[in-house]
Design an enzyme around this catalytic site. Structure first.
Site: not given
Length: 658
Positions: A82, A367
């Site tokens: 680049e 319960s």
């Protein structure tokens, strides 16, 4: 004449310089966005062993990496392809601009750019991408200014973290994990070359879509490195031949969506940028336990479906699947001593329903409330051998409108025994003897005790005996921990630590409160162990480990619970329907959730054989024979005043096994 021409050019030059200075003065502060770089970052959630659970982001999926942690080969590859003169220029490469201008003039259009990495960074963060002369001039001016304020390394760090690499990946660290499932230091030269070649055209070079083109671009990078002498011939030839394995992955990688939804909800007020702030969040979750929990819940669900299908075949009613099609469930498992949540499953299928029943559902425990009542009675001086009255009574009361009403509770199955000891009453989950126990102990005493455990919004009457209040599985996990943790309640928690992008860490610790003594709690544990061995919870048995627990079924079989624990881990399982309609009568606390509980412990033992297997009896718990049976007692819960045979403690031998 020459003098005038010279003067003209001087004036034009000065005017141009003045214009450039004015333009520069207008835009010079735009580089602050680059200098004070603060990009959106993904937040990662890890389990207790550091395994990734989910990667959450908003807008941009990015994991930040510091320059010092970027391999030198990546820097070399990027610069080679680049901006070869990156470390020599001052933001603008005049030689590259001249070459590009000549090529563009010859082509009669824009065919090549000359942007440096600095200019590309300015363009990404500050300016638009339109190809206009004024934008290029601004870009050059800002790039020159930026190079006076940041080092080359800082510019490269910002570039490699900000640039888009395709496939939803922002930043090179994210791209490495996404495409190759590797950290940067694990990448081969070919994989690095693929990555640094992507920013030019990320969609075109995406290796998950165009692998051949991506490899060709990577080979250009490798060839350039070789030409510059930055790699040798052997490295060049080996890398050119390599074809890496590329993965096409989902971006979030969310392995536990119910958990992540819950954590995000917990943090949304205190950490508003949780989805883009780049946090590292360690959870208490054990991914193995989480997978087992999901499997356990689904297996129990499938068994319920099989029972329903068999029933409908028997009744020749195969088209009527109303009773079972809305069935769902939840499971919460915690470390009993710390409250760390090991597994949390909010439903059978997250894709079908995101409603988190483990956290959001409020259901009656039925319960499953009984251990709290019996523990209170033991604390008031009763003993597991104490006799309770198991007969029917009719209670007169007035409803909310002042009307006279009668309530006549019944045992499951409708039978009663007359007298029954406290242990057997809880083991068999007898309703009548429990109501009489609450009545004799005092409703006010029981109500206050339940409040002490944490229950809220309860009716102040005998209906608390049958678990008429509402709780979520997660809330019940907290209250039930009083039994699993030797009388000390632990608050379940799921976040172990949060680390922000600056490395600052907050750690969370267990929250506990002592409620009962270990001695008194052991009495209940011994009874709940019998529930699993020979009572309503037999379906929860697992070979090789002692388990204690309690079933819970509400009126009309609307809810089915199993709340239980081993010596170190507690697990709550619930099944029911979101619309509160009844299940079939066969779907009870002893039938529907117990297979999930048993499967969880059976499979968890395979991967964690080191966990404690037996409940330890405190020193101040004594044992004796009463009516020919072994029973435990404490100073606070003495044996009933009948003839008993005291059995001396033998440190070399266990008297009774659970």
């Amino acid at each position: 004449m020459i003098k005038y021409i010279f003067a003209f050019f001087v004036i034009v030059g000065l005017a141009t310089l003045g214009w450039l200075y004015t333009l520069y003065d207008e835009i010079k502060h735009d580089v602050d966005k680059v200098i004070n770089y603060n990009p959106k970052q993904s937040t990662q959630f890890y389990d207790k062993d550091g395994r990734l659970i989910a990667n959450i982001f908003k807008g941009e999926n990015r994991e930040y990496v510091n320059y010092d942690d970027i391999p030198a080969r990546i820097i070399e590859g990027l610069i080679a392809i680049e901006d070869t003169q990156f470390f020599e220029h001052h933001g603008v490469n005049l030689d590259a601009i001249s070459r590009a201008m000549i090529k563009n003039i010859k082509a009669g259009g824009y065919v090549e750019g000359a942007s440096t990495l600095t200019q590309q960074l300015v363009k990404m963060l500050v300016l638009s991408r339109e190809k206009k002369l004024i934008r290029k001039i601004k870009e050059a001016l800002l790039s020159i200014r930026l190079e006076t304020m940041l080092t080359k390394e800082e510019i490269l760090e910002r570039y490699l973290n900000n640039v888009y690499f395709g496939h939803g990946y922002y930043g090179i660290k994210t791209a490495a994990k996404g495409y190759f499932k590797k950290d940067l230091y694990e990448l081969t030269l070919k994989e690095m070359s693929i990555l640094v070649g992507l920013p030019r055209a990320p969609s075109f070079y995406d290796p998950t879509k165009n692998l051949k083109i991506s490899l060709a671009r990577a080979n250009q990078v490798i060839t350039r490195l070789n030409t510059l002498g930055w790699i040798n011939k052997e490295q060049y030839e080996r890398s050119i031949k390599e074809t890496p394995k590329v993965y096409s992955q989902t971006l979030t990688k969310n392995k536990a969506p119910y958990i992540i939804d819950y954590v995000l909800k917990l943090l949304k007020d205190d950490v508003p940028d949780i989805q883009y702030g780049g946090y590292n969040i360690k959870l208490t979750i054990d991914l193995d336990a989480q997978d087992i929990a999901k499997e356990a819940l689904n297996k129990a669900y499938e068994k319920a479906l099989e029972r329903d299908e068999a029933y409908r075949k028997k009744e020749k009613d195969l088209d009527n699947d109303y009773y079972i099609k809305k069935l769902n469930g939840a499971l919460v498992s915690i470390d009993s001593s710390t409250g760390k949540i090991l597994a949390l499953v909010g439903g059978i299928d997250y894709k079908t329903s995101m409603f988190n029943r483990a956290v959001q559902a409020r259901r009656q425990p039925g319960s499953a409330i009984k251990p709290f009542l019996y523990q209170t009675a033991l604390n008031e001086g009763l003993n597991p051998a104490s006799k309770l009255v198991d007969i029917s009574r009719t209670y007169d009361y007035k409803d909310a409108n002042g009307n006279d009403k009668k309530w006549q509770p019944k045992n499951y199955g409708g039978r009663f025994k007359g007298f029954i000891n406290l242990r057997d009453s809880l083991v068999q989950s007898r309703n009548l003897s429990t109501v009489n126990l609450v009545t004799d102990t005092g409703t006010g005493v029981m109500y206050q005790a339940l409040e002490d455990y944490g229950f809220k919004g309860m009716p102040n009457d005998l209906s608390i005996t049958l678990g008429s209040m509402s709780v979520s599985p997660l809330q019940l996990s907290e209250y039930f921990s009083a039994f699993a943790n030797h009388g000390t309640i632990v608050k379940p928690y799921i976040i172990e630590s949060i680390t922000n992008r600056d490395g600052e860490k907050v750690t969370f610790e267990p929250q506990t409160r002592e409620l009962n003594s270990p001695e008194q709690t052991y009495l209940i544990t011994s009874i709940l162990n019998d529930v699993v061995k020979k009572g309503t919870g037999r379906g929860a048995q697992v070979d090789g480990i002692e388990l204690a627990g309690k079933t819970g079924t509400t009126n009309d079989n609307v809810d089915a619970w199993f709340c239980g624990y081993s010596p170190s881990i507690q697990t709550i399982v619930w099944f029911g329907k979101d619309d509160n309609t009844p299940m079939r009568r066969s779907e009870t606390g002893g039938k529907t959730p117990t297979p999930a509980f048993a499967h969880f412990y059976k499979e968890y033992l395979k991967i964690h054989p080191e966990i404690p297997r037996r409940f330890e009896k405190p020193a101040n718990v004594y044992q004796s024979k009463i009516n020919g049976k072994l029973e435990y007692y404490t100073d606070k819960s003495p044996l009933p005043e009948i003839e008993v045979n005291i059995i001396p403690e033998d440190p070399q031998q266990e008297v009774i096994e659970f």
